[in-house]
Design a protein around this motif. Structure first.
Motif, PDB file in Angstrom:
ATOM      1  N   VAL A   7       0.768  -1.146   0.101  1.00 22.17           N
ATOM      2  CA  VAL A   7       0.505   0.005   0.364  1.00 22.17           C
ATOM      3  C   VAL A   7       0.894   1.167   0.004  1.00 22.17           C
ATOM      4  O   VAL A   7       0.882   2.102  -0.786  1.00 22.17           O
ATOM      5  CB  VAL A   7      -0.561   0.155   1.204  1.00 22.17           C
ATOM      6  N   ALA A   8       1.914   1.669   1.085  1.00 21.96           N
ATOM      7  CA  ALA A   8       2.466   2.628   1.043  1.00 21.96           C
ATOM      8  C   ALA A   8       3.877   2.482  -0.731  1.00 21.96           C
ATOM      9  O   ALA A   8       3.512   3.757  -1.400  1.00 21.96           O
ATOM     10  CB  ALA A   8       4.190   2.721   1.588  1.00 21.96           C
ATOM     11  N   ARG A   9       3.774   1.542  -1.339  1.00 24.75           N
ATOM     12  CA  ARG A   9       4.463   1.628  -3.275  1.00 24.75           C
ATOM     13  C   ARG A   9       3.627   2.019  -3.450  1.00 24.75           C
ATOM     14  O   ARG A   9       4.232   2.964  -4.574  1.00 24.75           O
ATOM     15  CB  ARG A   9       5.180  -0.003  -3.296  1.00 24.75           C
ATOM     16  N   MET A  10       1.648   1.591  -3.824  1.00 28.17           N
ATOM     17  CA  MET A  10       1.331   2.478  -4.485  1.00 28.17           C
ATOM     18  C   MET A  10       0.913   4.001  -3.852  1.00 28.17           C
ATOM     19  O   MET A  10       0.020   4.083  -5.008  1.00 28.17           O
ATOM     20  CB  MET A  10      -0.209   1.314  -3.917  1.00 28.17           C
ATOM     21  N   HIS A  11       0.908   4.512  -3.140  1.00 33.37           N
ATOM     22  CA  HIS A  11       0.486   5.372  -3.013  1.00 33.37           C
ATOM     23  C   HIS A  11       2.003   6.446  -3.212  1.00 33.37           C
ATOM     24  O   HIS A  11       1.741   7.509  -3.390  1.00 33.37           O
ATOM     25  CB  HIS A  11       0.691   5.835  -1.167  1.00 33.37           C
ATOM     26  N   LYS A  12       3.282   6.158  -2.485  1.00 33.80           N
ATOM     27  CA  LYS A  12       4.309   6.277  -3.205  1.00 33.80           C
ATOM     28  C   LYS A  12       4.123   6.846  -4.687  1.00 33.80           C
ATOM     29  O   LYS A  12       4.669   7.517  -5.669  1.00 33.80           O
ATOM     30  CB  LYS A  12       5.474   5.875  -2.913  1.00 33.80           C
ATOM     31  N   ALA A  13       3.430   5.098  -5.383  1.00 29.63           N
ATOM     32  CA  ALA A  13       4.032   5.746  -7.066  1.00 29.63           C
ATOM     33  C   ALA A  13       2.495   6.470  -7.679  1.00 29.63           C
ATOM     34  O   ALA A  13       2.096   6.399  -8.685  1.00 29.63           O
ATOM     35  CB  ALA A  13       3.565   3.819  -7.459  1.00 29.63           C
ATOM     36  N   GLY A  14       1.232   6.553  -6.905  1.00 29.23           N
ATOM     37  CA  GLY A  14       0.022   7.996  -7.128  1.00 29.23           C
ATOM     38  C   GLY A  14      -0.807   6.350  -7.398  1.00 29.23           C
ATOM     39  O   GLY A  14      -1.703   7.306  -7.901  1.00 29.23           O
ATOM     40  N   VAL A  15      -0.125   5.522  -7.167  1.00 34.01           N
ATOM     41  CA  VAL A  15      -1.768   4.755  -7.718  1.00 34.01           C
ATOM     42  C   VAL A  15      -2.707   4.533  -6.916  1.00 34.01           C
ATOM     43  O   VAL A  15      -4.116   4.476  -7.222  1.00 34.01           O
ATOM     44  CB  VAL A  15      -1.375   2.884  -8.287  1.00 34.01           C
ATOM     45  N   LEU A  16      -2.275   4.007  -5.888  1.00 38.26           N
ATOM     46  CA  LEU A  16      -3.861   4.583  -4.830  1.00 38.26           C
ATOM     47  C   LEU A  16      -4.506   5.865  -4.183  1.00 38.26           C
ATOM     48  O   LEU A  16      -5.847   6.448  -4.086  1.00 38.26           O
ATOM     49  CB  LEU A  16      -2.717   4.866  -3.136  1.00 38.26           C
ATOM     50  N   GLY A  17      -3.545   7.072  -4.770  1.00 45.67           N
ATOM     51  CA  GLY A  17      -4.426   8.348  -4.852  1.00 45.67           C
ATOM     52  C   GLY A  17      -5.635   7.943  -6.400  1.00 45.67           C
ATOM     53  O   GLY A  17      -6.619   9.215  -5.742  1.00 45.67           O
ATOM     54  N   VAL A  18      -4.922   7.797  -7.132  1.00 49.28           N
ATOM     55  CA  VAL A  18      -6.803   7.933  -7.975  1.00 49.28           C
ATOM     56  C   VAL A  18      -7.509   6.928  -7.610  1.00 49.28           C
ATOM     57  O   VAL A  18      -8.153   7.683  -7.890  1.00 49.28           O
ATOM     58  CB  VAL A  18      -5.919   6.737  -9.148  1.00 49.28           C
ATOM     59  N   ILE A  19      -7.679   5.503  -7.361  1.00 47.95           N
ATOM     60  CA  ILE A  19      -8.349   4.809  -6.048  1.00 47.95           C
ATOM     61  C   ILE A  19      -9.578   5.400  -4.897  1.00 47.95           C
ATOM     62  O   ILE A  19     -10.220   4.937  -4.897  1.00 47.95           O
ATOM     63  CB  ILE A  19      -7.838   3.305  -6.355  1.00 47.95           C
TER      64      ILE A  19
END
Length: 392
Positions: free
Chosen positions: A221-233
């Protein structure tokens, strides 16, 4: 080191043997999760089957063998065989004709490698012969599985362009199976994150909750946040919420509570019922899921010192959500069964109070005192009743 399929008991199930006899051993292969999970020593729950037979032929052959089928996804080649030891999805070999990132138009095929080429990850494209259990591996899935590496089949960008949900599937599979990161996959997911906006909310919710239900999803989840993926969903999940998720999982682990995806989703949101309600609506969660998420979001103000009182009013699971999210000790309610309030209105009427609102008010008052005192015995309840009657 990978295990051998021969140690598993599921290939010897009577139902699978009957299905093999009906469709022909050379015409089917076990594929996907059952093969993959057995090789790494994980429990197998569902078995999927690939076949060169078209769906109508599958249903005819099964009918001749006395096996009932349900056309669960016949437009995409899937028929479910209803077996005594569990249903099995039987899917005809396919190849993609057109894709738009959300859905694919497929044509039936007869080549195993062609079918494997349209799958997402190499570790999901392992086919096992139903009798010999020999594995067909067309894209290096066995090596990737041994290395605990989740790798797209072919160019990651091309595979994501075919189905944007593969971004979230990559992170879920990486959290579950991965140890070694694939740089190409990570870069492709980050650069194509915006394509997730075109997917249905239900598909996104399913993948997100599936990820959060895993034992240790916080690094992913932290990597998703850093990559900008979590922010989209899930744009509500900012850096403090990522840290809150890590604290929650640490509390769950320390206190022996199993993972709950909705509780962890609540950790990724600010403690606001309005925010939780908006997220639940956007992800199209069920009414039960929505209510639990909102309850968890209302954790501020929960009395961490009165865990059993909270469990009595909210229910054990929902109370555990609030306590764990607060970092409080929830072990007092882990196996606790909330008692039933024993006082009934008839007992109050028998003491001379006229039936009606006065009885209801007395019941509520005494119940509050009973909970606050830690659920004392009937004698104490009788004393409380006497006290309240004298007072009023």
């Amino acid at each position: 080191m990978l295990q051998n399929l021969e140690i598993a008991d599921w290939p010897r199930r009577d139902g699978l043997r009957a299905l093999t006899a009906a469709l022909g051993a050379e015409h089917i292969r076990w594929v996907g999760g059952a093969v993959r999970d057995t090789l790494i020593g994980m429990a197998v729950h569902d078995v999927d089957c690939a076949t060169i037979h078209p769906p109508a032929r599958v249903m005819d052959l099964c009918a001749e063998a006395g096996i009932r089928t349900v056309p669960t996804g016949i437009d995409h080649g899937t028929v479910t065989a209803i077996l005594a030891d569990g249903p099995v999805e039987v899917t005809t070999l396919r190849r993609d004709v057109t894709t738009d990132g959300r859905r694919a138009t497929v044509a039936f095929a007869s080549d195993w490698r062609e079918d494997a080429a349209r799958r997402d990850f190499t570790i999901n494209a392992l086919y096992a012969h139903p009798e010999t259990l020999e594995i067909s591996d067309y894209f290096g899935g066995l090596d990737d599985l041994a290395a605990r590496r989740v790798r797209f089949i072919g160019n990651p960008r091309d595979r994501i362009a075919e189905d944007h949900l593969r971004i979230l599937r990559y992170y879920r599979f990486q959290a579950r199976f991965g140890a070694e990161l694939d740089a190409g996959a990570e870069e492709a997911c980050a650069s194509l994150a915006s394509t997730l906006k075109g997917l249905s909310r239900e598909r996104i919710a399913s993948e997100l909750l599936g990820l959060l239900a895993l034992p240790g999803p916080q690094p992913t989840v932290a990597r998703m946040h850093k990559a900008g993926v979590l922010g989209v969903i899930l744009p509500e999940a900012c850096a403090p919420q990522i840290a809150a998720l890590a604290r929650l999982i640490a509390a769950e682990t320390e206190q022996g509570f199993p993972p709950v995806a909705l509780r962890r989703l609540a950790a990724l949101l600010p403690p606001s019922a309005d925010v939780a309600e908006g997220v639940a609506a956007r992800l199209r969660l069920s009414k039960v899921q929505r209510a639990r998420l909102i309850s968890a979001a209302e954790r501020i103000g929960s009395d961490a010192e009165a865990a059993q009182a909270l469990a009595y009013h909210l229910g054990r699971d929902w109370a555990a959500d609030r306590l764990l999210l607060l970092g409080a000790d929830a072990r007092a309610i882990k196996d606790w069964e909330p008692p039933t309030f024993p006082l009934k209105g008839g007992a109050i009427v028998a003491r001379g109070v006229a039936a009606g609102p006065a009885v209801a008010r007395l019941l509520q008052t005494i119940e509050r005192r009973w909970v606050a005192e830690g659920f004392p015995d009937d004698a104490r309840i009788e004393a409380m009743l006497t006290d309240e009657l004298a007072r009023h």
